[in-house]
Design a protein around this motif. Structure first.
Motif, PDB file in Angstrom:
ATOM      1  N   MET A  17       0.834  -1.121  -0.031  1.00  0.00           N
ATOM      2  CA  MET A  17      -0.023  -0.052   0.082  1.00  0.00           C
ATOM      3  C   MET A  17       0.839   1.149  -0.031  1.00  0.00           C
ATOM      4  N   VAL A  18       1.839   1.258   0.601  1.00  0.00           N
ATOM      5  CA  VAL A  18       2.798   2.335   0.920  1.00  0.00           C
ATOM      6  C   VAL A  18       3.500   2.567  -0.413  1.00  0.00           C
ATOM      7  N   LEU A  19       4.102   1.475  -0.891  1.00  0.00           N
ATOM      8  CA  LEU A  19       4.842   1.675  -2.271  1.00  0.00           C
ATOM      9  C   LEU A  19       4.012   2.162  -3.339  1.00  0.00           C
ATOM     10  N   SER A  28      10.097   6.210  -9.630  1.00  0.00           N
ATOM     11  CA  SER A  28      10.332   7.475  -9.146  1.00  0.00           C
ATOM     12  C   SER A  28       9.578   7.687  -7.808  1.00  0.00           C
ATOM     13  N   TRP A  29       9.825   8.239  -7.055  1.00  0.00           N
ATOM     14  CA  TRP A  29       8.854   8.507  -5.688  1.00  0.00           C
ATOM     15  C   TRP A  29       8.545   9.821  -5.871  1.00  0.00           C
ATOM     16  N   HIS A  30       6.980   9.811  -5.318  1.00  0.00           N
ATOM     17  CA  HIS A  30       6.245  11.026  -5.628  1.00  0.00           C
ATOM     18  C   HIS A  30       5.840  11.495  -4.354  1.00  0.00           C
ATOM     19  N   PRO A  31       6.529  12.159  -3.353  1.00  0.00           N
ATOM     20  CA  PRO A  31       5.993  12.577  -2.207  1.00  0.00           C
ATOM     21  C   PRO A  31       4.836  13.622  -2.373  1.00  0.00           C
ATOM     22  N   GLU A  32       4.656  14.170  -3.554  1.00  0.00           N
ATOM     23  CA  GLU A  32       3.419  15.364  -3.529  1.00  0.00           C
ATOM     24  C   GLU A  32       2.115  14.667  -3.491  1.00  0.00           C
ATOM     25  N   ASN A  33       2.305  13.209  -3.733  1.00  0.00           N
ATOM     26  CA  ASN A  33       0.976  12.645  -3.500  1.00  0.00           C
ATOM     27  C   ASN A  33       0.022  12.751  -2.314  1.00  0.00           C
ATOM     28  N   ILE A  34       1.151  13.166  -1.122  1.00  0.00           N
ATOM     29  CA  ILE A  34       0.254  13.310   0.007  1.00  0.00           C
ATOM     30  C   ILE A  34      -0.546  14.847   0.036  1.00  0.00           C
ATOM     31  N   GLY A  35       0.097  15.839  -0.595  1.00  0.00           N
ATOM     32  CA  GLY A  35      -0.737  17.008  -0.817  1.00  0.00           C
ATOM     33  C   GLY A  35      -1.920  16.721  -1.615  1.00  0.00           C
ATOM     34  N   ASN A  64      -2.976   5.315  -6.700  1.00  0.00           N
ATOM     35  CA  ASN A  64      -1.877   5.744  -5.848  1.00  0.00           C
ATOM     36  C   ASN A  64      -2.373   6.831  -4.864  1.00  0.00           C
ATOM     37  N   LEU A  65      -3.373   7.715  -5.363  1.00  0.00           N
ATOM     38  CA  LEU A  65      -3.794   8.578  -4.341  1.00  0.00           C
ATOM     39  C   LEU A  65      -4.736   7.985  -3.403  1.00  0.00           C
ATOM     40  N   LEU A  66      -5.401   7.159  -3.967  1.00  0.00           N
ATOM     41  CA  LEU A  66      -6.547   6.360  -3.094  1.00  0.00           C
ATOM     42  C   LEU A  66      -5.995   5.526  -1.753  1.00  0.00           C
ATOM     43  N   LEU A  67      -4.608   5.026  -2.342  1.00  0.00           N
ATOM     44  CA  LEU A  67      -3.941   4.265  -1.234  1.00  0.00           C
ATOM     45  C   LEU A  67      -2.940   5.162  -0.421  1.00  0.00           C
ATOM     46  N   MET A  68      -2.664   6.236  -0.760  1.00  0.00           N
ATOM     47  CA  MET A  68      -2.049   7.342  -0.045  1.00  0.00           C
ATOM     48  C   MET A  68      -3.150   7.836   0.955  1.00  0.00           C
ATOM     49  N   ALA A  69      -4.320   8.121   0.597  1.00  0.00           N
ATOM     50  CA  ALA A  69      -5.294   8.398   1.714  1.00  0.00           C
ATOM     51  C   ALA A  69      -5.486   7.287   2.787  1.00  0.00           C
ATOM     52  N   VAL A  94      -1.891   5.979   9.796  1.00  0.00           N
ATOM     53  CA  VAL A  94      -0.989   6.311  10.691  1.00  0.00           C
ATOM     54  C   VAL A  94      -1.337   6.530  11.865  1.00  0.00           C
ATOM     55  N   PRO A  95      -2.529   7.172  12.481  1.00  0.00           N
ATOM     56  CA  PRO A  95      -2.815   7.515  13.811  1.00  0.00           C
ATOM     57  C   PRO A  95      -3.038   6.319  14.501  1.00  0.00           C
ATOM     58  N   LEU A  96      -3.512   5.018  13.832  1.00  0.00           N
ATOM     59  CA  LEU A  96      -3.602   3.776  14.682  1.00  0.00           C
ATOM     60  C   LEU A  96      -2.423   3.079  14.884  1.00  0.00           C
ATOM     61  N   ILE A  97      -1.455   3.180  13.851  1.00  0.00           N
ATOM     62  CA  ILE A  97       0.171   2.757  14.340  1.00  0.00           C
ATOM     63  C   ILE A  97       0.699   3.381  15.466  1.00  0.00           C
ATOM     64  N   VAL A  98       0.622   4.913  15.441  1.00  0.00           N
ATOM     65  CA  VAL A  98       1.092   5.494  16.652  1.00  0.00           C
ATOM     66  C   VAL A  98       0.479   5.170  17.903  1.00  0.00           C
TER      67      VAL A  98
END
Length: 264
Positions: A18-20, A40-47, A228-233, A239-243
């Motif tokens: 999922m993360v990849l 290639s990595w696209h961290p802009e997918n977060i935004g 990619n955007l659906l899995l990014m969401a 993340v909150p559950l992991i923390v």
């Protein structure tokens, strides 16, 4: 050792995939023969994920919904469990048995009656309508009752001799001793309500009350199959559950053991 490693690998594989995929480009994620490792990595997918839907609002709604429900469930379960464990009244065992039988009723069976009741009370798309139907849990009562039965009565008798009434004994003696079990129940309920999709999907009609689980459904229906955007969401909502798990993992072992789920 090998078995633990194998189970861990099988469990983590979907999360890693999922993360990849979340960091892939649109072309890579939509390819007929996908490659899970990003070219290639696209961290802009977060935004981009936050821009397409109000994901931040959905996360805040989920925290409010899961936190409010977990708090109310824990309070009501602790009070009912103490009554079943310590108070003596006619029909206590029968009433407790009937209460436990509600665990055998699937939630899908009570979904329509709950919705009709909430709708008649004008609770559709409101926070009370979302939270209050889940404010009581037979499983939580059972777990805390098992713990309260293990608390020696000498503590309560000593408190009563010092002039404490039943309520003061519960608040000042029983609750402090039951912190591990209560904390574990609260975490379990928070996680289950964080992942709850069916009830928020039925009762929520606007972004003001939509949770993250419902928000992912909205994301997919409004933006198509942008994997990619659906899995990014989806990764962001995880993340909150992991923390939370890493912050509270010590309560799991204590609470499960002290609540009677340790296999004894």
């Amino acid at each position: 050792m090998f078995t633990c490693f194998l189970v861990t690998a099988v469990t983590l594989t979907p999360i890693v995939m999922m993360v990849l995929v979340a960091f892939q480009s649109d072309t890579e994620s939509m390819a007929a023969r996908p490659s899970f490792w990003p070219g290639s990595w696209h961290p802009e997918n977060i935004g981009r994920a936050f821009d397409l839907v109000p994901l931040g609002r959905y996360l805040l709604n989920t925290v409010f919904f899961a936190g409010g429900t977990a708090l109310l469930e824990t309070v009501t379960a602790a009070l009912a469990a103490y009554a079943f464990a310590r108070l003596r009244f006619r029909g206590r065992s029968v009433l407790f048995g009937v209460y436990l039988t509600t665990l055998m009723i699937p939630s899908q069976v009570t979904l329509i009656p709950q919705f009709i009741l909430v709708a008649k009370l004008h609770g559709v798309d409101t926070w009370p309508g979302m939270i209050l139907p889940h404010a009581f849990t037979a499983l939580g009562v059972f777990l805390l009752r098992q713990f309260f039965l293990g608390v020696p009565r000498d503590y309560e008798e000593a408190a009563r001799l010092d002039g404490a009434n039943r309520w003061q004994t519960f608040i000042r003696v029983i609750v402090p001793l039951a912190v591990p079990a209560i904390a574990t129940l609260a975490v379990f309920k928070f996680i289950s309500q964080w992942n709850n999709l069916l009830w928020p999907l039925v009762i929520s009609n606007s972004d003001s009350t939509r949770t993250a689980a419902v928000g992912l459904q909205v994301f997919q229906s409004t933006n198509g199959t942008q994997w990619n955007l659906l899995l990014m969401a989806a990764a962001i909502t995880t993340v909150p559950l992991i923390v939370l798990f890493f912050l509270t993992q010590r309560w799991f072992v204590k609470g499960i053991t002290m609540s009677g789920l340790g296999g004894r």
